[in-house]
Motif scaffolding. Structure first.
Motif, mmCIF file in Angstrom:
data_model
loop_
_atom_site.group_PDB
_atom_site.id
_atom_site.type_symbol
_atom_site.label_atom_id
_atom_site.label_comp_id
_atom_site.label_asym_id
_atom_site.label_seq_id
_atom_site.Cartn_x
_atom_site.Cartn_y
_atom_site.Cartn_z
ATOM 1 N N THR A 1 0.830 -1.060 -0.207
ATOM 2 C CA THR A 1 0.135 -0.202 -0.001
ATOM 3 C C THR A 1 0.512 1.480 -0.122
ATOM 4 O OG1 THR A 1 -0.020 -0.207 2.742
ATOM 5 C CG2 THR A 1 -1.912 -1.690 1.249
ATOM 6 N N THR B 1 -13.397 -7.572 7.335
ATOM 7 C CA THR B 1 -14.304 -5.953 6.965
ATOM 8 C C THR B 1 -15.876 -7.446 6.932
ATOM 9 O OG1 THR B 1 -13.254 -6.426 5.443
ATOM 10 C CG2 THR B 1 -13.221 -4.450 6.194
ATOM 11 N N GLY C 1 -6.392 -7.229 10.543
ATOM 12 C CA GLY C 1 -6.404 -5.447 10.492
ATOM 13 C C GLY C 1 -7.363 -5.939 11.353
ATOM 14 N N GLU D 1 -18.763 2.903 9.665
ATOM 15 C CA GLU D 1 -17.495 2.356 10.012
ATOM 16 C C GLU D 1 -16.453 3.959 9.999
ATOM 17 O OE1 GLU D 1 -15.863 -0.700 6.458
ATOM 18 O OE2 GLU D 1 -17.170 0.882 5.320
ATOM 19 N N SER E 1 -12.411 6.025 9.535
ATOM 20 C CA SER E 1 -10.802 6.005 9.735
ATOM 21 C C SER E 1 -10.364 7.361 10.199
ATOM 22 C CB SER E 1 -10.612 4.922 8.338
ATOM 23 O OG SER E 1 -9.231 5.005 8.471
ATOM 24 N N GLU F 1 -18.218 5.177 0.923
ATOM 25 C CA GLU F 1 -17.844 3.560 2.085
ATOM 26 C C GLU F 1 -15.804 4.408 2.325
ATOM 27 O OE1 GLU F 1 -17.952 1.145 -0.613
ATOM 28 O OE2 GLU F 1 -17.202 2.178 -2.695
ATOM 29 N N LYS G 1 -10.235 0.537 0.275
ATOM 30 C CA LYS G 1 -10.209 -0.887 1.221
ATOM 31 C C LYS G 1 -9.341 -1.228 0.009
ATOM 32 C CE LYS G 1 -13.648 -1.371 4.194
ATOM 33 N NZ LYS G 1 -14.356 -0.738 3.876
ATOM 34 N N ASN G 2 -7.974 -1.793 -0.182
ATOM 35 C CA ASN G 2 -7.598 -2.586 -0.515
ATOM 36 C C ASN G 2 -8.233 -4.065 -0.825
ATOM 37 O OD1 ASN G 2 -6.738 -3.588 1.329
ATOM 38 N ND2 ASN G 2 -4.676 -3.598 0.889
ATOM 39 N N GLY H 1 -9.629 -6.380 1.596
ATOM 40 C CA GLY H 1 -10.440 -5.543 2.696
ATOM 41 C C GLY H 1 -10.027 -4.823 3.915
ATOM 42 N N LYS H 2 -8.316 -4.444 3.819
ATOM 43 C CA LYS H 2 -7.845 -3.620 4.460
ATOM 44 C C LYS H 2 -8.059 -1.523 4.162
ATOM 45 C CE LYS H 2 -3.889 -6.395 6.054
ATOM 46 N NZ LYS H 2 -1.915 -6.011 6.918
ATOM 47 N N VAL H 3 -8.370 -0.623 4.939
ATOM 48 C CA VAL H 3 -8.505 0.708 4.619
ATOM 49 C C VAL H 3 -7.087 1.405 4.478
ATOM 50 C CG1 VAL H 3 -9.346 2.589 5.696
ATOM 51 C CG2 VAL H 3 -9.735 0.931 7.148
ATOM 52 N N LEU H 4 -7.331 1.875 3.429
ATOM 53 C CA LEU H 4 -6.433 2.563 2.696
ATOM 54 C C LEU H 4 -6.695 3.864 2.946
ATOM 55 C CD1 LEU H 4 -7.058 1.560 -0.284
ATOM 56 C CD2 LEU H 4 -4.593 1.137 0.697
#
Length: 515
Positions: A163, A251, A278, A434, A436, A488, A491-492, A495-498
């Motif tokens: 990432t 997720t 995650g 959600e 972040s 939303e 995510k990569n 499923g990880k938040v970018l």
């Protein structure tokens, strides 16, 4: 220790046990599974592949993936599994970096990959992983026995998600895989021949790393017909097969919980859901346990120490009678049996319990290094310890709580703020789906806290309401200065938040900011 010996041993004694399933249909017992993998090994040898050569798998979750994986190992070659969600050009780059001799690719992926390989001028043979493409492979005479290998011999090149730049190839040995499996049995879950592993997360990553322990114990291997993650399909297959285990990213568990609640399901047939990859927020896992019961176990690992740094037991996830249950549920558990875990300062010197520092680990499941990247290896492996780059704290009982990647920590007014603490607080708000949190450069404070929020359907959010919610749970200086609404979170493929994408959105100044 060639890990494919475990398949041979099952075939020798329990060859009639059902092994490979596509949905509800059994395609092979252990005797057939071994025979097909042996044919793959024989075919690879006939192509001139030698011990240590790399063979890639760019495939969706299908039983053929496991047959090819074990065939690669039986031949003494090294598997390079590539996530099927990657773009063809990304996959082609990995093939080049690994210096792969050939790649098996699922229908629909092989064509784009072939074009990307041709554009890059690479000489990599692409084999379509369908009945027609594998006909010659399966018709070949099988290898009599697995290639003799030592524990330190390379088994798997695991490419990090990349990432923040080009992915690196983590070298995973046969000895490491053996230790991962034995640690699973000691620290995560029991497995028997009556159990089934359901592969809804990519076999190229965590789910595939758990296939070996299920081969060792003679369990069933179930691939969804969809080739991926579909909550309705998962619940159908779990109810049909019973005693089902699966690995899932947080997720995925959120989506499973929402689907079950919407359709009145309880997860019949799910025996164990191991989650990791995650952060799993306390509010989310509490809701999942309330919905499915005591089926959850958490693990924490990295590609550099796959699946095996810590584990939070089924009892710790479920039991709410202990006075510290919420803090433990917010942790990632205690060190697994095959490793040591410590918290280190900038120099790597150990810190006392309760002090936040970098999580460091050493033991049988730590990689020997990155593929053809000595500079990155030297930076990451120091004095026998893997420097994970994750920040965390150990309590006196040995429970490890994550405090974000070191690069994600926010320093505001000279004070450290850990995004996960803010995210945990916000996620207890009933109108948030959600969250972040990232830092934004500020001329006065250095950085300020920004929260990206995804509201639940129909919810109306205000800055004042979210501020008040935060102030009721965390210190005033930690609360976000801005709340940006998104439909939303980016995510990569895992499923990880970018968070890098979120920072890019901040720089663009086109956000919907709450007032």
């Amino acid at each position: 220790m060639n890990i494919s010996n475990w398949l041979l041993r099952q075939a020798q004694v329990h060859g009639d046990r059902p092994a490979l399933f596509l949905g509800r249909e059994c395609l092979a017992d252990y005797g057939q599974f071994h025979a097909e993998a042996s044919a793959v090994a024989g075919w690879l040898g006939a192509q001139g592949l030698r011990q240590g050569d790399r063979v890639a798998l760019f495939m969706k979750n299908r039983p053929e993936f496991l047959v090819l994986l074990y065939g690669i190992w039986m031949a003494g070659a090294v598997a390079v599994p590539i996530n099927a969600k990657l773009h063809g050009r990304e996959a082609a780059w990995i093939l080049g970096d690994a210096d792969a001799a050939l790649v098996f690719a699922s229908p629909g992926l092989a064509e784009d990959l072939g074009q990307a390989i041709a554009q890059d001028g690479r000489a990599v043979r692409v084999i379509a992983a369908d009945p027609a493409g594998l006909a010659d492979v399966q018709a070949h005479a099988g290898r009599a026995a697995p290639c003799p290998l030592a524990p330190q011999d390379l088994a798997w090149l695991f490419y990090t998600s990349g990432t923040t730049g080009r992915p690196k190839g983590v070298m995973i040995t046969h000895g490491m895989l053996s230790a991962v499996c034995l640690s699973y049995l000691a620290d995560v879950d029991h497995v028997s021949a009556e159990d089934g592993a359901l592969y809804a997360a990519p076999l190229s990553h965590g789910a595939g790393l758990y296939a070996m322990v299920h081969v060792l114990m003679g369990a069933r291997h179930i691939c969804p017909v969809s080739g991926g993650f579909d909550p309705a399909e998962i619940f159908d297959l779990a109810a049909f097969h019973g005693r089902t285990h699966m690995f899932a990213a947080p997720t995925m568990i959120k989506r499973m919980t929402a689907h079950a609640q919407a359709h009145g399901l309880t997860g019949q047939g799910l025996r164990t859901v191991v989650y990791g990859g995650g952060p799993m927020y306390v509010a989310d896992i509490v809701e999942a346990v309330d919905t499915f019961g005591p089926v959850f176990v958490q693990i924490y690992g990295q590609g550099e120490c796959p699946m095996s740094i810590t584990a939070l037991s089924r009892a710790d996830v479920t039991d709410r009678s202990h006075k510290a249950w919420r803090a433990r549920l917010g942790s990632v558990g205690r060190a697994q049996s095959v490793v040591e875990v410590k918290i280190g300062d900038d120099s790597g010197a150990p810190l006392a319990p309760g002090q936040i520092g970098e999580i460091m680990v050493r033991g049988a499941t730590v990689m020997p290094g990155y593929w053809r990247n000595p500079q990155a290896t030297q930076k990451t492996l120091q004095d026998g310890w893997l420097r994970t780059g994750d920040m965390g704290v150990l309590d006196p009982a040995g429970y490890l709580t994550l405090h974000d990647r070191s690069k994600d920590m926010i320093i505001s007014g000279g004070t450290n703020i850990y995004p996960r603490e803010v995210e945990e607080a916000l996620l207890t708000h009933p109108d948030l789906h959600e969250v972040s949190v990232v830092g934004q450069t500020d001329p006065e404070w250095g950085e300020v806290v920004v929260a990206f929020v995804v509201p639940r359907t129909g919810a109306v959010l205000t800055h004042a309401a979210l501020d008040a919610h935060c102030l009721a749970q965390i210190a005033r200086f930690k609360r976000p200065k801005l709340y940006a609404v998104l439909p939303e979170l980016p995510k990569n493929n895992y499923g990880k938040v970018l968070k890098t994408a979120l920072r890019d959105l901040l720089a663009g100044n086109t956000l919907d900011i709450l007032h």
